[in-house]
Design an enzyme around this catalytic site. Structure first.
Site, short mmCIF file in Angstrom:
data_model
loop_
_atom_site.label_atom_id
_atom_site.label_comp_id
_atom_site.label_asym_id
_atom_site.label_seq_id
_atom_site.Cartn_x
_atom_site.Cartn_y
_atom_site.Cartn_z
N SER A 53 0.81 -1.22 0.00
CA SER A 53 0.00 0.00 0.00
C SER A 53 0.84 1.26 0.00
CB SER A 53 -0.93 0.02 1.22
OG SER A 53 -1.84 -1.06 1.19
N TYR A 141 6.09 -12.10 4.13
CA TYR A 141 4.96 -11.51 3.41
C TYR A 141 4.79 -12.28 2.10
CZ TYR A 141 2.17 -7.78 1.14
OH TYR A 141 1.20 -7.05 0.49
N LYS A 170 2.40 -12.75 6.80
CA LYS A 170 1.23 -12.11 6.24
C LYS A 170 0.88 -12.85 4.97
CE LYS A 170 -0.49 -7.90 3.99
NZ LYS A 170 -0.19 -6.52 3.53
N ILE A 212 -3.53 -7.46 8.24
CA ILE A 212 -2.81 -6.29 7.71
C ILE A 212 -3.55 -5.92 6.44
CG2 ILE A 212 -0.56 -5.36 7.04
CD1 ILE A 212 0.72 -7.70 8.60
#
Length: 307
Positions: A53, A141, A170, A212
């Protein structure tokens, strides 16, 4: 803080804060700090920056490090701070992860290298080298839609066993069978976070540590409340929040993240809705849909216009 203590502390909604830019595409550090303070005041349980993001691939290494340092100082220990330090370049990943430790970050989130498409053994060697280079907790991630390769559960398990500071992952992975296998192979004390908005609640139900979620950029309180209600034993309340948030989740992914979120934040008066090229703002049609959805959620008034 021990790694076991970190597992207990790094729970809840960890907001992946966007990076605001001025019209000339330079970083707006004032708005950035305001966003972080708003997230914490809204009940976010942690802060992450320079993840997907945050448009990290559009920044220089020096910019990423300054954004991380600014965020670390702004958070100032109020909640866990877990910056994204991964890159497609191994040496850059080592540099930024070490920088995160030196500036006082509570941990680091390290993405699967994108574009290169390494095999599982190569991924193991990459992540082990990163974990071995620091003493802070590492959150892997896994986002195969962006990286073109999936970090398999058996590889995650091997890393968790061999690297005590790799404490979680994540999973921006729509394969719910895969995420179940992660906890099965790694143990249910391994911190599993949802990076898929519609799976934030379901992952809590199988033993996840939180989420998240990009939607937290627009509705941090509501996203945090999904976890809060679940943690308090209010299963129906968490389910209700899950379904309540689905229309907002949907509209924020009508275009590539974080373009819709930045458009929404622009309409909310939080930032200038600027993205760095090659990304750009969504079409007017999508912006109208975002605006109507924000009105429905009472995040803006009806007289607010698109950008």
């Amino acid at each position: 803080m021990s790694y076991d203590e970190a597992k207990k502390r790094f729970r809840g909604s960890i907001s992946p804060v966007i990076t605001p830019f001025h019209q000339d595409e330079s970083i707006d550090y004032v708005k950035f700090q305001e966003l972080i303070n708003w997230h914490i005041a809204s009940g976010s349980h942690g802060i992450s920056v320079t993840g997907t993001s945050g448009e990290p691939s559009s920044m220089s290494i020096e910019e990423r490090e300054k954004v991380m340092e600014t965020a670390c100082k702004t958070v100032n220990g109020r909640v866990p701070f877990l910056p994204g330090t991964g890159s497609t370049n191994h040496q850059e990943t080592l540099r930024m992860t070490k920088a995160a430790q030196e500036m006082g970050a509570d941990g680091a989130m390290v993405i699967v290298p994108y574009y290169n498409k390494p095999n599982q053994h190569a991924l193991y060697k990459h992540f082990k080298a990163v974990a071995d280079s620091v003493d802070i907790p590492i959150i892997l991630y896994n986002i195969p839609g962006r990286t073109a390769v999936n970090l398999e559960a058996v590889t995650i398990s091997r890393l968790a066993e061999d690297c005590p500071n790799i404490i979680g992952v994540k999973e921006s992975n729509k394969d719910f069978e895969h995420v179940n296998k992660v906890l099965l192979k790694c143990g249910r004390d391994f911190n599993l976070y949802s990076g898929i908005e519609v799976l934030c609640y379901p992952m809590l139900a199988i033993g996840g540590a939180g989420h998240i979620s990009a939607t937290a950029n627009v509705a941090p309180k509501e996203v945090a409340d999904i976890f809060n209600k679940w943690e308090a034993g209010d299963v129906k309340g968490a389910q209700d929040m899950h379904y309540e948030m689905m229309p907002l989740n949907d509209v924020l992914f009508r275009d590539t993240n974080p373009a819709p979120a930045k458009s929404a934040l622009g309409m909310m008066g939080k930032i200038e809705p600027v993205l760095r090229k090659p990304l750009d703002v969504p079409s007017m049609e999508i912006q109208e849909e975002i605006r109507d959805t924000l009105v429905t959620y009472q995040l803006i008034k009806e007289d607010v216009h698109t950008i």
